[in-house]
Scaffold this motif. Structure first.
Motif, PDB file in Angstrom:
ATOM      1  N   THR A   2       0.835  -1.196   0.000  1.00  0.00           N
ATOM      2  CA  THR A   2       0.000   0.000   0.000  1.00  0.00           C
ATOM      3  C   THR A   2       0.871   1.246   0.000  1.00  0.00           C
ATOM      4  OG1 THR A   2      -0.128   0.057   2.420  1.00  0.00           O
ATOM      5  CG2 THR A   2      -1.889  -1.124   1.249  1.00  0.00           C
ATOM      6  N   SER A  32     -10.007   0.901  -8.732  1.00  0.00           N
ATOM      7  CA  SER A  32      -9.949  -0.507  -8.331  1.00  0.00           C
ATOM      8  C   SER A  32     -10.466  -1.438  -9.429  1.00  0.00           C
ATOM      9  CB  SER A  32     -10.732  -0.731  -7.037  1.00  0.00           C
ATOM     10  OG  SER A  32     -12.064  -0.289  -7.176  1.00  0.00           O
ATOM     11  N   THR A  43      -8.896   6.065  -1.637  1.00  0.00           N
ATOM     12  CA  THR A  43      -8.625   4.709  -1.175  1.00  0.00           C
ATOM     13  C   THR A  43      -9.076   3.738  -2.258  1.00  0.00           C
ATOM     14  OG1 THR A  43      -8.914   5.322   1.135  1.00  0.00           O
ATOM     15  CG2 THR A  43      -9.190   2.984   0.589  1.00  0.00           C
ATOM     16  N   GLY A  44      -8.218   2.774  -2.576  1.00  0.00           N
ATOM     17  CA  GLY A  44      -8.539   1.781  -3.596  1.00  0.00           C
ATOM     18  C   GLY A  44      -7.926   2.069  -4.952  1.00  0.00           C
ATOM     19  N   ASN A  45      -7.491   3.331  -5.186  1.00  0.00           N
ATOM     20  CA  ASN A  45      -6.783   3.613  -6.434  1.00  0.00           C
ATOM     21  C   ASN A  45      -5.489   2.808  -6.435  1.00  0.00           C
ATOM     22  OD1 ASN A  45      -7.560   7.175  -6.655  1.00  0.00           O
ATOM     23  ND2 ASN A  45      -8.687   5.462  -7.468  1.00  0.00           N
ATOM     24  N   VAL A  46      -4.998   2.484  -7.620  1.00  0.00           N
ATOM     25  CA  VAL A  46      -3.787   1.669  -7.741  1.00  0.00           C
ATOM     26  C   VAL A  46      -2.728   2.458  -8.522  1.00  0.00           C
ATOM     27  CG1 VAL A  46      -2.821  -0.501  -8.582  1.00  0.00           C
ATOM     28  CG2 VAL A  46      -5.169  -0.443  -7.687  1.00  0.00           C
ATOM     29  N   GLU A  59       3.483  -2.140  -7.974  1.00  0.00           N
ATOM     30  CA  GLU A  59       2.065  -1.810  -7.888  1.00  0.00           C
ATOM     31  C   GLU A  59       1.707  -1.581  -6.424  1.00  0.00           C
ATOM     32  OE1 GLU A  59      -1.912  -4.292  -8.853  1.00  0.00           O
ATOM     33  OE2 GLU A  59      -0.467  -4.138 -10.500  1.00  0.00           O
ATOM     34  N   TYR A  60       1.084  -0.449  -6.135  1.00  0.00           N
ATOM     35  CA  TYR A  60       0.710  -0.091  -4.762  1.00  0.00           C
ATOM     36  C   TYR A  60      -0.738   0.390  -4.756  1.00  0.00           C
ATOM     37  CZ  TYR A  60       5.765   0.044  -4.240  1.00  0.00           C
ATOM     38  OH  TYR A  60       7.094  -0.282  -4.241  1.00  0.00           O
ATOM     39  N   THR A  61      -1.495  -0.048  -3.747  1.00  0.00           N
ATOM     40  CA  THR A  61      -2.875   0.399  -3.596  1.00  0.00           C
ATOM     41  C   THR A  61      -2.906   1.545  -2.590  1.00  0.00           C
ATOM     42  OG1 THR A  61      -3.625  -1.845  -4.055  1.00  0.00           O
ATOM     43  CG2 THR A  61      -5.235  -0.332  -3.111  1.00  0.00           C
TER      44      THR A  61
END
Length: 131
Positions: A2, A32, A43-46, A59-61
């Motif tokens: 994250t 997402s 929150t939830g964007n990557v 890759e980080y959420t």
């Protein structure tokens, strides 16, 4: 994996521009459901990093503490989302559960609800740095 410590209300473009990329590395931010993100980071964007061959190398959420709804804002809807979770009506999972723990104590409880309310009232801003 994250990524946090992003100011609430930051735009997707601001976050992309905050990265320094070298050697042909590029950044893409998606929702997402893997569509291109725009507007506020949430929150939830990557955040995806690609090498010069266009392969994903990292890759980080995104986690915005206090934003378990994933709309990029801290508001009364986030309070309602936590309450629904606590009542067993809509379970929070993954980064959305992490975002709900906005006082960073490892539990989703009334203290998180209080922290969101204090943030909405501008009395105590939720820290985006996990301690």
């Amino acid at each position: 994996k994250t990524i946090s410590n992003i100011a609430v209300g930051s735009s997707v473009e601001d976050v992309k521009n905050g990265f320094t990329c070298e050697g042909g590395v590029t950044i893409e931010i998606t929702t997402s459901d893997n569509s291109e993100a725009s507007g506020k980071i949430a929150t939830g964007n990557v955040v995806k990093m690609y090498n010069s061959s266009n392969s994903v190398i990292a890759e980080y959420t995104v986690v915005i503490y206090g934003d378990p709804t994933g709309d990029g804002e801290i508001d009364i809807f986030d309070v309602a989302r936590i309450k629904m979770h606590k009542l067993g009506r809509r379970t929070l999972e993954g980064v959305f559960m992490e975002a709900a723990d906005c006082n960073h104590d490892g539990e989703i409880d009334i203290f998180d609800v209080a922290a969101i309310k204090m943030d909405v009232l501008k009395r105590r801003i939720i820290s985006q740095i996990r301690s």
